[in-house]
Scaffold this active site. Structure first.
Site, mmCIF file in Angstrom:
data_model
loop_
_atom_site.group_PDB
_atom_site.id
_atom_site.type_symbol
_atom_site.label_atom_id
_atom_site.label_comp_id
_atom_site.label_asym_id
_atom_site.label_seq_id
_atom_site.Cartn_x
_atom_site.Cartn_y
_atom_site.Cartn_z
ATOM 1 C CB CYS A 51 64.695 -56.640 -7.386
ATOM 2 S SG CYS A 51 65.431 -55.069 -6.912
ATOM 3 C CB CYS B 200 59.815 -54.556 -12.029
ATOM 4 S SG CYS B 200 61.571 -54.902 -12.288
ATOM 5 C CB CYS C 114 65.430 -49.782 -12.811
ATOM 6 S SG CYS C 114 66.096 -50.222 -11.184
ATOM 7 C CB CYS D 130 59.290 -51.936 -8.288
ATOM 8 S SG CYS D 130 60.596 -50.873 -7.630
ATOM 9 C CD GLU E 19 77.185 -44.902 -26.287
ATOM 10 O OE1 GLU E 19 77.237 -44.651 -25.064
ATOM 11 O OE2 GLU E 19 76.192 -45.384 -26.833
#
Length: 387
Positions: A217, A211, A197, A204, A40
């Site tokens: 959305c 999507c 995205c 999209c 991370e």
DNA sequence: AAGGCGGGGAG
DNA sequence: CTCCCAGCCTT
């Protein structure tokens, strides 16, 4: 509409991940909180492709949190060299000590406690809690911010506190009910933002893939996908000049440890002048460092910060070497390299200056452009800096 | 709220 | 070139 989306989001996203999520990343199959934590931190502002090369190396070098905590900071910085944002390496080391001393080497599962550790903010705490402990803790990295801003048509910039608070609230509401789903859900969020995205070419708008949230959305429905989340106009990065001294003595080179708070903090670099705002006209030339041979073959380099390197006998004539341009996110730097060799190593009194054997360079964390410079001059092979 | 802090990949 | 990224910390 919105309520239905909130209710089914986690389930739909996990279903998407089962088909189109990223598979096989080395830190995905890991449950060891230490391994999760390292991944991370390394992935903060750093691309997956880069981490794929460096993560296994780091884990091999520091296999356990106790070994990391016991290592000298300089070794950790050397291993981190080239990854950037070196505060992460210092915090990583400090955090390892914290966990060993305060928690017996075991990471806490509570995000409140995780956030108190060095270098772990709210989002990273959420990721560790979710991946390693199956806690229902949200993350809010750039991927999630972009996904949520588009899904819910959030106007306003990410920097605004009200917007940020709203995003955290949404991130929390969208969590799956079943805590056992937290690892796959959190990974799915990151994967969806990173591969579908995306900021510049969301699927999209490409028309190739469909999507799963197209009908929910808000950004898609109002043709606002590319403008959400709202960008902040950034100032052009300022430009600087500086001089660097590449002083060689036999097979050694003079390095200087950089102050912690500066750029490349804690790394070893070439002695350098202070940075000067780059002058576009020739008038700025008067500000340059002076480097010249003094009487009796003494070398003298006078830097604008009044630091002077002198008393080096038998220097070769001064070469004004190549000029290197280096681009940071927020700065541009032109480095003038003064390449000089001497047969008489100056006695060093200060602690931050050190003669280093070329063969030992791999043990030192060097700024990436300095490493590339030394390789370009064939002073060192790539392998020697890989350690 | 804003600025500092790296490096590499994509477009 | 510009923009972006599995952010955090300090001021």
């Amino acid at each position: 509409m919105s309520e239905a989306l909130i209710k089914h989001f986690a389930k739909k996203l996990i279903a998407w991940h089962g088909v189109d999520g990223r598979q096989g990343l080395p830190w995905q199959s890991v449950r060891d909180p230490y391994a999760v934590w390292v991944s991370e931190i390394m992935l903060q502002q750093t691309q997956v492709a880069t981490v794929l090369e460096r993560y296994p190396r780091f884990m091999k070098r520091f296999p356990t949190i106790k070994k990391l905590a016991a290592a000298p900071l300089d070794d950790v910085l050397a291993e981190w060299a080239g990854l950037g944002y070196y505060t992460r390496a210092r915090n990583l080391h400090a955090c390892a000590k914290q966990v060993v001393e305060a928690f017996g080497g075991k990471f806490p599962s509570d995000t409140i406690l995780l956030e108190q550790l060095k270098g772990i903010g709210r989002s990273t705490a959420g990721a560790i809690a979710a991946f390693a402990f199956h806690e229902r803790a949200p993350i809010l990295d750039a991927n999630v911010k972009r996904i949520l801003a588009r899904l819910f048509g959030i106007e306003g910039t990410i920097q605004e506190k009200a917007v940020n608070d709203q995003l955290w609230l949404l991130a929390k509401k969208l969590l799956p009910n079943n805590a056992a789903d937290m690892p796959v859900y959190t990974q799915a969020l990151m994967d969806f933002g990173a591969t579908w995205c995306t900021s510049r070419k969301p699927v999209c708008l490409t028309g190739i893939k469909r999507c799963p949230f197209a009908k929910d959305c808000q950004a898609n429905l109002s043709d606002q996908v590319l403008v959400l989340p709202r960008k902040v106009i950034k100032a052009k990065s300022p430009e600087f000049d500086c001089d660097m001294l590449l002083l060689r003595h036999g097979d050694t080179v003079l390095l200087q440890k950089r102050p912690e708070k500066a750029i490349w903090g804690g790394l070893w670099s070439l002695p350098e002048s202070e940075w000067r705002a780059k002058e576009k006209n020739l008038a700025g030339h008067a500000q340059r460092s002076e480097a010249y041979l003094t009487s009796k073959d003494l070398f003298k380099l006078v830097l604008p910060n009044e630091k002077t390197f002198t008393a080096l006998k038998s220097c070769k004539p001064i070469e004004r070497g190549l000029e290197i341009k280096h681009i940071f996110t927020h700065r541009r730097l032109w480095m003038q390299i003064w390449h000089v060799s001497t047969s008489d190593a100056v006695k060093l009194s200060g602690g931050d200056l050190q003669w280093v054997s070329l063969r030992q360079l791999g043990k030192y964390g060097l700024p990436q452009p300095i490493k590339l410079l030394l390789q370009a001059l064939s002073l060192v092979r790539g392998d020697d800096l890989r350690s």
